[in-house]
Design an enzyme around this catalytic site. Structure first.
Site, short mmCIF file in Angstrom:
data_model
loop_
_atom_site.label_atom_id
_atom_site.label_comp_id
_atom_site.label_asym_id
_atom_site.label_seq_id
_atom_site.Cartn_x
_atom_site.Cartn_y
_atom_site.Cartn_z
N ALA A 520 -18.37 21.77 24.99
CA ALA A 520 -18.44 20.39 25.49
C ALA A 520 -19.33 20.24 26.72
O ALA A 520 -19.40 19.14 27.29
CB ALA A 520 -17.03 19.90 25.82
N PRO A 645 -33.92 21.95 20.46
CA PRO A 645 -33.71 22.67 19.20
C PRO A 645 -33.84 24.18 19.33
O PRO A 645 -33.21 24.93 18.59
CB PRO A 645 -34.78 22.10 18.26
CG PRO A 645 -35.68 21.30 19.10
CD PRO A 645 -34.98 20.95 20.38
N GLU A 718 -19.83 26.89 19.69
CA GLU A 718 -18.85 27.71 18.98
C GLU A 718 -18.86 27.54 17.47
O GLU A 718 -18.40 28.41 16.74
CB GLU A 718 -17.44 27.39 19.53
CG GLU A 718 -17.30 27.84 20.97
CD GLU A 718 -16.17 27.16 21.71
OE1 GLU A 718 -15.09 27.72 21.77
OE2 GLU A 718 -16.39 26.04 22.24
#
Lengths: 754, 352
Positions: A520, A645, A718
């Site tokens: 997050a 990216p 994750e």
């Protein structure tokens, strides 16, 4: 077809003046390559002493003797810190005032509750002397039998799992669904204890100046660490300065201040000099967290068309004897597959080990390998291709809650991943494919998912008279690229090129960025930055639009946009003014503003928010010798907006490799009598080496999500682990026809069964 | 770390004298010893650094066709010596299957012969280990022993010898030259090692001060070079010790095996020469049935020392595969994954 973002092509989000979406390389990359990036243990303040932990050799009992005289008699040893002389703390390290304040072993007594628990700290003029001093302590113990393994004691239902999730959840009637089913899967999967093994061991350099504390230590949560230390030492948080510009990996084990780090600070207090304490590799197998072993039973009901009628996912996990962390493994079944009845439950035992903690995709990874294996078994039981089966049982709303998804491009992940991999050519039956050398070839897949979380963060932005920007936030670069990605968000928020923005981060005197966990950090810190930038631009706009001398005077209603260091009138781009001119005319050297990032509770209660992905793996297996090698992996991930990216690809690759490691490599070998870990080193605790890592592809599927946050970021740290572990396990089954349900899959599993 | 004396003798005889003092240990590149010292498993009082001794770093091709390798030749240098690799391809393959490039660049021939077991209980100073501390017991015997010995073990010790290099060397009748207090002597490498019996702490027949100065391979090694392989099975593709390995050398004439050499690694406290298998192979035809018979003979005395019954069947299969590969013939060039069952998969050749 949805466009994908790949490094070789122009990023889909790129637009004129945008930094977000650009595949920038790590801004600190040259520093790291040249060895100039200063990690915690690289700091050597004048007069610094070295501290080394002495750790318990038993898993349970008490220390009844330490040969302190021998240790202190060793040349160079300055002091030995034990429960007898450890400086006082303002707070009991065994106090637990909230569920996420974990108990620490800070020499509060002579009790031993796990192997490798710190039992003394030796402080010396050199590392070598401290090391020998620790060895000379030759502890003796009163030993109690160690409780090892998932059957070591009475099981109980934990009050909560993970971060406050209920330990049991159900929707619909699972038993009815199972009895109505025409086919059932009932399978039990086992996963071992795993240890984080970041390249950089936990390290701290601590120096006291009166009641002020200055420390260098890797941290995934600076403000939380500061608060914890303030409580333990009874000083105000602003007296504590933590520097953590770079972490050599954290994976959750540096999320909260660990016991050994605090012991380094106590050692500095005791000797009145700066002290450095670096964990030895074997010391990382105990006091700094790990992933609990699990035993998971999945019962799945299927109707005649291959539709799910029930999923029942039960997980047995372990926590330590003295604290509560329960790996929420069964929760993996909440979100992925549409079933009219879902039940998840956990029970736990207490073992004599260090407290398990957050380890990359805690619960999600552990549960994913079991769920994805079971789904593969279910597809095979129905005679349906595993991808077709997953699409048949695609969840249009979140199954456990019934909420709509804020966005979900999983179908595109399935389609594009499968196409790139060549999945359509997969034979349904196992053990059908061989390569030219006679090796068995198998293809497997798994679905990846991870919740799109947000915590709370603050940032401070400034525009300077020379037209440059400043963004300050105490964020954390664990190697994932926060310096770069957050810098890109900062630049866009200020309407400047990334090179015109000074980005300050990684210290505790900067605004709280929240914890770099739960995938997050980019969303949370990014939103704080975004809002701080917007706030300072609003101030600048007020200066311009309220000033008759500005060409933007009166544009207040129409509004302005910030780009390339200028404000433009939104409805007339020919009218603009530079930041420099606006500030100069106002006679201001700098203007500042703050912003916050946090989840929107309304959106969160309305929508289920998750990232998704599909992972496809090819393995080859020697038919006689059982040795396994992954030869190809393709992942397709829909994770909201992609800030960088290149960094995202790296995160996804790292996750996919970790998933492969989960399936084939990682395992703590724990003596079932002593509770000692016998492979607490990087030679024998296997993680993949370069030769294990196959050609990999990570497709980033474009996904627009207006609900997760204004930037549309879901997080990528994750999710790569999930799906991948099951994909590899399923590929091993497809290659061999042997379903191994105990991980990691070993040669003995295949040789014995074959 | 324990303080120790560091000496750097100028000659072999000075080295022998220095190391004969109790508590001394030889230091070459230290790839194993330094880890053992850091972990407190070895605590020498004196290190005798032999790395500067003159004349021990040469590979000599002897007049009789044999090869003599100085004890300080680095693993990587030996493996990449074209003449050596051609004469002893299985040895080169074994060397390149071991450790990592960095370690192979450092590790020496002499040191490799004397590396210690990887038994986790030996490394864990809190566990009972007769090898580390005689008389304390063997916690491995009823512990976590999936990877332990199936041949030649005793109740006192079930550890295995971890070397790759030594496996083909033992198969090929390598001889070690030893300089000791009583002068120079030589013994077969196979006879250098002892099985644990009741004294697992005595791993070899070296006496205090004994220094391995060279390794010699007899001229006969060349008769196997056309059919020689090393095969190593493990649970990670590289940088892992062998679960089990095998070295096989065949001399094939007119479709018949005239002579055979076979040894196993990872199954016993020493590299395990499989003479009963060699006897079956000699004179037989090179086919799967022969190889399986040989494998059965090699493991006839095997018994599990714990949770490792599978290693017996696995060892047999590895023997069959190693013999099969040897019969096919030594590849013209080293694979990208030397010794690996996946060696044939990749088209990439070893470039190191």
């Amino acid at each position: 077809m949805t466009p994908e973002i790949r490094l070789a092509q122009a990023p889909a989000h790129a637009r004129h003046g945008s930094n977000i979406g650009q595949p920038l390389t790590r801004r600190e990359g040259v520093l790291k390559v040249k060895g100039e990036a200063r990690f915690a243990a690289d700091n050597h303040p004048p007069g610094m002493l070295h501290a080394v932990l002495a750790v318990s050799q038993i898993a349970r009992g008490r220390v009844n003797f330490l040969d302190i005289q021998a240790a202190k008699g060793h040349p160079g040893v300055v002091e030995v810190m034990t429960p007898a002389n450890r400086p006082p703390l303002a707070e009991d390290p065994d106090a637990k005032t909230n569920p996420f304040m974990f108990r620490l072993d800070l020499l509060q007594n002579d009790q031993v509750r796990y192997a490798n628990q710190p039992i003394a700290v030796v402080i010396a003029e050199t590392l070598e002397a401290a090391t020998e001093g620790a060895a000379l302590l030759s502890p003796r113990y009163d030993v109690l039998p160690a409780r090892v393994g998932l059957d070591s004691g009475e099981s109980f239902v934990p009050p909560a799992v993970g971060v406050g999730n209920p330990s049991e959840m159900r929707r619909g009637d699972v038993e009815a669904g199972l009895s109505a089913a025409s086919k059932r899967i009932d399978a039990t999967y086992e996963t071992p204890a795993q240890y984080h093994n970041a390249m950089e061991p936990h390290a701290i350099v601590a120096a006291w100046d009166g009641d002020k504390l200055s420390i260098d230590t890797p941290s995934q949560g600076l403000a939380i660490a500061q608060g914890r230390l303030a409580g333990l030492f009874g000083i105000s948080p602003d007296k504590i300065h933590i520097r953590s510009p770079f972490l050599g990996g954290g994976f959750g084990s540096k999320g909260l201040m660990s016991g050994p780090q605090v012991l380094g600070i106590l050692a500095a207090r005791l000797v009145g000099k700066p002290v450095k304490l670096v964990l030895r590799r074997e010391h990382m197998y105990g006091p700094v967290g790990h992933r609990s072993a699990s035993r998971q039973r999945l019962r799945i009901g299927l109707d005649g068309d291959g539709l799910l009628t029930a999923i029942d996912h039960h997980a047995r996990i372990a926590s330590s004897s003295f604290d509560d962390f329960f790996e929420p493994a069964a929760d993996a079944s909440h979100t992925l597959y549409a079933s009219p009845a879902i039940a998840t439950s956990h029970d736990a035992v207490r073992v004599d080990a260090g407290t398990p903690l957050f380890m990359r995709a805690p619960g999600e990874a552990t549960g994913s390998i079991a769920l994805e294996s079971a789904i593969d078994e279910a597809a095979w039981a129905c005679g349906i291709d595993p991808l077709t089966f997953r699409i048949k049982n695609y969840a249009e709303v979140e199954p456990i809650s019934g909420k709509p998804f804020s966005s979900k491009a999983l179908r595109q992940c399935y389609a594009q991943g499968a196409e790139r991999f060549g999945w359509a050519r997969r034979p349904l039956e196992p053990r059908q494919m061989r390569d030219g050398a006679g090796l068995l070839v198998g293809w497997g897949m798994g679905t990846a998912t991870f919740p799109a979380l947000m915590f709370a963060a603050e940032a401070r932005a400034a525009l300077r008279g020379d037209g440059s920007g400043l963004m300050e936030i105490g964020a954390h670069d664990m190697g994932q690229g926060a310096w770069t990605a957050l810098g890109q968000i900062a630049a866009d928020s200020l309407g400047l090129d990334v090179d015109r923005v000074e980005f300050r981060s990684g210290t505790s005197d900067l605004p709280d960025a929240g914890i770099a966990g739960g995938s997050a950090h980019t969303a949370t810190a990014g939103m704080a930055i975004h809002n701080a930038g917007a706030a300072v631009i609003a101030k600048l706009a007020d200066l311009a639009t309220g000033d008759e001398r500005s060409s933007l005077f009166g544009a207040g209603n129409a509004g302005v946009t910030a780009r390339d260091g200028r404000l433009f009138r939104r409805d007339d781009e020919s009218r603009s003014e530079s930041y420099v001119d606006i500030l100069k005319r106002a006679g201001l050297a700098q203007i500042e503003a703050s912003g916050k990032g946090a989840a929107d509770p309304a959106a969160q209660s309305t929508y289920a928010m998750h990232a998704h992905g599909a992972v496809f793996a090819e393995v080859k297996v020697d038919p006689d010798l059982g040795q396994i090698r992954v030869t190809r992996m393709v992942g397709a991930f829909a994770t909201g907006r992609i800030i960088n990216p290149r960094m995202v690809q790296s995160q996804i690759f790292g996750g996919m490799i970790w998933g492969m490691s989960f399936a084939l490599h990682e395992k703590a070998i724990i003596d079932h009598r002593s509770g000692r870990i016998l492979n607490a080193n990087l030679a024998e605790y296997y993680v993949p080496v370069n030769a294990d890592v196959p050609p990999m592809e990570a497709l980033m599927i474009d996904e627009y999500d207006p609900h997760v946050n204004a930037l549309g970021i879901k997080g990528v740290g994750e999710i790569g682990v999930t799906g991948s572990a099951g994909a590899v396990a399923n590929a091993v089954w497809h290659a061999t026809g042997i379903r191994v349900r105990r991980f990691p899959i070993g040669i003995d599993d295949l040789v014995t069964a074959g | 770390m324990k303080n120790f004396e560091y000496v750097r003798p100028a000659s072999v005889s000075d080295a022998v004298a220095a190391a004969a003092v109790p508590g001394s240990a030889y230091l070459a590149s230290g790839t194993n010893l330094l880890d053992l010292m850091k972990g407190g498993i070895s605590r020498p009082d004196r290190l005798v650094d032999v790395t500067r001794l003159p004349g021990l770093d040469r590979i000599e091709h002897l007049a009789d066709g044999g090869i003599r390798i100085g004890a300080l030749v680095r693993n990587a240098d030996l493996a990449h010596d074209p003449d050596f690799a051609k004469s002893c391809p299985a040895v080169a393959e074994a060397l390149l299957s071991g450790a990592s490039p960095q370690l192979r660049n450092a590790a020496t021939v002499g040191g490799n012969l004397l590396q210690r077991t990887r038994c986790g209980y030996f490394y864990d100073t809190a566990s009972a280990c007769n090898k580390r501390e005689p008389g304390t017991g063997c916690d491995a015997r009823h512990g976590e022993n999936r990877l332990h010995a199936v041949l030649g073990w005793s109740e006192a010790c079930i550890a295995t010898h971890p070397s790759d290099f030594c496996v083909p060397l033992v198969a090929l009748d390598a001889v070690v030259e030893i300089e000791g207090r009583a002068g120079r002597r030589e013994i077969a490498l196979e006879a250098l090692y002892r099985l644990p019996g009741d004294t697992p702490e005595r791993e070899n027949v070296l006496e205090p001060g004994d220094l391995i100065v060279a390794l010699r391979l007899p001229p006969a090694v060349r008769t196997f070079s056309a059919h020689a392989r090393y095969l190593k099975v493990r649970e990670r593709t590289s940088y892992a010790f062998a679960m089990i390995s095998a070295a096989a050398g065949l001399r094939i004439e007119a479709g018949k095996i005239r002579d055979a050499r076979l040894a196993l690694g990872g199954v016993a406290a020493k590299p395990w020469r499989a003479r009963p298998a060699e006897d079956i192979l000699a004179g037989a035809s090179a086919d799967a049935a022969t190889f399986r018979r040989a494998a059965e003979a090699a493991l006839a005395d095997a018994k599990p020392s714990g949770d490792n019954l599978f290693k017996i069947e696995l060892a047999k299969r590895i023997i069959v595969r190693a013999l099969t590969l040897a019969a096919v013939g030594t590849p013209a060039r080293m694979s990208a994954l030397p010794g690996s069952p996946f060696a044939s998969v990749s088209g990439v050749l070893h470039d190191a």
